[in-house]
Design an enzyme around this catalytic site. Sequence first.
Site, short mmCIF file in Angstrom:
data_model
loop_
_atom_site.label_atom_id
_atom_site.label_comp_id
_atom_site.label_asym_id
_atom_site.label_seq_id
_atom_site.Cartn_x
_atom_site.Cartn_y
_atom_site.Cartn_z
CE LYS A 109 -44.34 43.28 46.33
NZ LYS A 109 -44.88 42.67 45.05
NE ARG A 131 -48.12 33.88 50.11
CZ ARG A 131 -47.24 32.91 49.30
NH1 ARG A 131 -47.95 32.02 49.03
NH2 ARG A 131 -46.02 33.30 49.03
NE ARG A 173 -44.09 33.31 54.64
CZ ARG A 173 -44.31 34.19 53.57
NH1 ARG A 173 -43.70 35.38 53.41
NH2 ARG A 173 -44.93 33.75 52.18
CB THR A 175 -40.19 52.32 25.99
OG1 THR A 175 -40.04 52.49 24.67
CG2 THR A 175 -41.33 51.69 26.39
CD GLN A 223 -41.30 33.66 49.18
OE1 GLN A 223 -40.40 33.34 48.38
NE2 GLN A 223 -41.76 34.89 48.83
CE LYS A 281 -40.32 41.98 40.02
NZ LYS A 281 -41.45 41.97 40.62
CG ASP A 311 -39.61 48.56 26.12
OD1 ASP A 311 -39.15 48.41 25.07
OD2 ASP A 311 -40.90 47.92 25.98
CB ILE A 312 -35.73 50.72 24.04
CG1 ILE A 312 -37.14 51.52 23.86
CG2 ILE A 312 -35.80 49.46 22.98
CD1 ILE A 312 -37.18 52.02 22.40
O1 C5P Z 1 -46.62 36.32 50.48
P1 C5P Z 1 -45.27 36.60 50.34
O2 C5P Z 1 -44.82 37.12 51.77
O3 C5P Z 1 -44.47 35.29 50.01
O4 C5P Z 1 -45.36 37.84 49.22
C1 C5P Z 1 -43.95 38.10 48.69
C2 C5P Z 1 -44.13 39.18 47.88
O5 C5P Z 1 -42.91 39.60 47.13
C3 C5P Z 1 -45.05 38.83 46.58
O6 C5P Z 1 -45.50 39.95 46.05
C4 C5P Z 1 -43.90 38.25 45.66
O7 C5P Z 1 -44.24 38.65 44.31
C5 C5P Z 1 -42.93 39.25 45.93
N1 C5P Z 1 -41.54 38.80 45.55
C6 C5P Z 1 -41.01 37.60 45.97
N2 C5P Z 1 -39.66 37.28 45.74
C7 C5P Z 1 -38.95 37.94 44.86
C8 C5P Z 1 -39.67 39.22 44.34
C9 C5P Z 1 -40.97 39.54 44.57
O8 C5P Z 1 -41.65 37.00 46.69
N3 C5P Z 1 -37.98 37.63 44.36
#
Ligand code: C5P
Length: 246
Positions: free
Chosen positions: A43, A220, A190, A79, A199, A72, A75-76
């Site tokens: 991603k 992470r 996790r 676009t 989180q 994400k 916009d209109i």
């Molecule tokens: O490191 P971690 O597993 O927390 O990363 C989660 C990824 O998912 C990050 O890129 C974060 O921006 C994205 N994300 C999130 N929660 C959301 C949407 C996207 O953690 N609701």
Amino acid sequence: MKISTQQTPYNNDPKIIVALDYQDAASALKLVNQLDPALCRLKVGKELFTAAGPQFVTELARSNFGVFLDLKFHDIPNTVAKACTAASNLGVWMLNVHASGGLDMMQAAQQAVQSNENKPFLIAVTVLTSMNQAGLNQIGVHTDLATHVLNLAMLTKQAGLDGVVCSALETKILRSKLGNDFCLVTPGIRPANVSQDDQSRVVTPADALRNGASYLVIGRPITQANKPLKALEAIHNECVHLSTLD
Ligand code: C5P
């Protein structure tokens, strides 16, 4: 084209999407070079895209990794449609828009993607998980947050998109209301026994898949691991084990 949920053999359709939350291309590539494209997709979000640019995304997309371009768009309609065409031209596997841009905007985005040779999957963000009920009220939305998520997910389906990004805690209800062909991409994952970082509401990979998640966005626990490939393999094995039980 429909996103597969249960039907596709796991090894042809890895469920893990590794979040490349890096400031520059070199740091991202250092991690990517340690990963196995048979086990995950990647991603690219706003930070890395803004720093490294579309050329970097094209190169990643040319490797065997599928790329989810997480920009994400909101916009209109005209676009957003043009932005979706430009993103599709980069060869990405998946891209996204904000469902709160409305039905016309999502339909325009879907048309743009469908008329592109590459035809990536198009999904929508419903309500950002950083938003709570008070935050919604501040922007004039007084609907209950869970109902608002469901309404936006149903609007996304009506517009013909492939699915939504949602909290792993929302997957059960969204799967039951939106059916098996709708793609649910869930962050906040996790594995048991690893740090939750920032989180607050986390779900294990196995529980997320059991609840109906199609793909798991994981940052992470893999990117900060001492041995990222080992961490990826462990989560992958957990997912494969689960899929063989189905
Ligand atoms: O490191 P971690 O597993 O927390 O990363 C989660 C990824 O998912 C990050 O890129 C974060 O921006 C994205 N994300 C999130 N929660 C959301 C949407 C996207 O953690 N609701």
